[in-house]
Enzyme design. Structure first.
Site, PDB file in Angstrom:
ATOM      1  N   PRO A  15       0.849  -1.195   0.000  1.00  0.00           N
ATOM      2  CA  PRO A  15       0.000   0.000   0.000  1.00  0.00           C
ATOM      3  C   PRO A  15       0.885   1.246   0.000  1.00  0.00           C
ATOM      4  CG  PRO A  15      -0.078  -1.066   2.156  1.00  0.00           C
ATOM      5  CD  PRO A  15       0.729  -1.947   1.248  1.00  0.00           C
ATOM      6  N   GLU A  16       0.485   2.219  -0.788  1.00  0.00           N
ATOM      7  CA  GLU A  16       1.272   3.446  -0.885  1.00  0.00           C
ATOM      8  C   GLU A  16       0.391   4.630  -0.489  1.00  0.00           C
ATOM      9  OE1 GLU A  16       3.405   3.565  -4.653  1.00  0.00           O
ATOM     10  OE2 GLU A  16       3.514   1.387  -4.693  1.00  0.00           O
ATOM     11  N   LYS A  75       4.334   6.005   4.572  1.00  0.00           N
ATOM     12  CA  LYS A  75       3.610   4.734   4.533  1.00  0.00           C
ATOM     13  C   LYS A  75       3.201   4.262   5.931  1.00  0.00           C
ATOM     14  CE  LYS A  75       5.991   3.443   0.310  1.00  0.00           C
ATOM     15  NZ  LYS A  75       7.138   2.681  -0.203  1.00  0.00           N
ATOM     16  N   ARG A 278       9.778  -6.105  -7.469  1.00  0.00           N
ATOM     17  CA  ARG A 278      10.498  -4.968  -8.027  1.00  0.00           C
ATOM     18  C   ARG A 278      10.251  -4.809  -9.517  1.00  0.00           C
ATOM     19  NH1 ARG A 278      10.955  -1.334  -4.721  1.00  0.00           N
ATOM     20  NH2 ARG A 278      12.315  -0.327  -6.219  1.00  0.00           N
TER      21      ARG A 278
END
Ligand code: ZN
Length: 296
Positions: A15-16, A75, A278
């Site tokens: 989650p950002e 965050k 990534r």
């Protein structure tokens, strides 16, 4: 292969800022002003995610305490707690696999529920974490939370001038690829792998462009794209999430996790570089930047 990847990775993205911002809004509506009647830490995962830096007992400090407010920084979700003693903060950093959930007392408890906060109105705030990667810090001083003091400014609060100044020290020698810089919490806080891809697509910048190769115009476009993308995402997440704060709606993404889909702007199939958590997705037509090994 693209489909399988997307399916299995969907729930493993962090989650950002946009998701946490909306979770924060919901919690402000639903839990602020409520007293915590009880705290349950559920083994075996509970003791791993709970970090009591007050050394007075996680459940002991929080039981009977009042949730005064909820805020977000980077965050982290921060519960501001009023106790009989000095105020404390519960700083939740869900990382890759943690989620908060609002649930009624009789709602079936999900697997990997590690902490349950019982509120006075019968409502529960639950912390679920598939791999116990997140942390719940209980502290008297937020600056003592690991990684907190080092955080850069909020991307929606920084000015273009500050953005430009903060970007300057990132030289190609130390990496300095623009995507990598954007995701560094000490540059700006709250942008991770997914939204960095979205921002760079909006800015029409190749993710592996070096910071030193960006023109003044590029930096300005990046700054504007950061704001437009994050603000737009907050609205879209708010509309899609409702009160279900354990969900992470991202169907609206333009490029991230959209490998092979047509670019919404030009129709070119979206490229993928990297693997697992990534991955980088971008449009090689809208975001030109030369050939890179590993592009599929
Ligand atoms: Zn495109």
């Amino acid at each position: 292969m693209g489909e399988v990847r997307r399916g299995c990775l969907y729930n493993q993205t962090m989650p950002e800022l946009p998701e946490l911002e909306v979770v924060c809004e919901v919690l402000q509506r639903r839990v602020v002003g409520r007293r915590i009647e009880g705290v349950q830490i559920l083994p075996p995962g509970g003791p791993i995610v709970v970090r009591d830096l007050t050394h007075q007992g996680f459940a002991a400090v929080l039981t009977g305490a009042l949730i005064r407010s909820v805020s977000r920084r980077g965050k982290f979700l921060i519960f501001h707690i009023q106790t009989d003693g000095p105020p404390v903060y519960l700083a939740v950093n869900p990382k890759l696999t943690g989620r908060l959930q609002l649930a009624g007392p009789t709602a079936k408890r999900r697997a990997k529920t590690h902490v349950v906060f019982q509120l006075e109105n019968g409502q529960q705030v639950r912390y679920i974490d598939q791999k116990q990667m997140g942390q719940l810090y209980l502290v008297h001083d937020l600056q003592t939370v690991p990684g907190y003091a080092e955080m850069g400014p909020e991307p929606l609060e920084i000015s273009l001038e500050d953005f430009r100044d903060r970007l300057r020290p990132y030289r190609a020698a130390g990496g300095g690829e623009i995507k990598e810089v954007l995701t560094r919490g000490e540059f700006v806080a709250g942008i991770g792998n997914a939204y960095a891809d979205e921002i760079l697509w909006e800015a029409r910048l190749h993710p592996y462009r070096k910071r030193t190769q960006l023109s003044t115009g590029d930096v300005e476009r990046l700054y504007t794209a950061m704001r437009v993308t994050l603000l737009g995402a907050v609205d879209k997440v708010r509309a899609a999430m409702g009160e279900n704060i354990d969900e992470k709606p991202r169907d609206f993404f333009a490029v991230h996790m959209k490998t092979g889909d047509p670019c919404p702007r030009c129709g070119t199939p979206i490229s993928l570089v990297g693997a697992d958590q990534r991955i980088t997705n971008f449009c090689r037509t809208c975001q030109p930047g030369g050939l890179i090994k590993g592009i599929r």
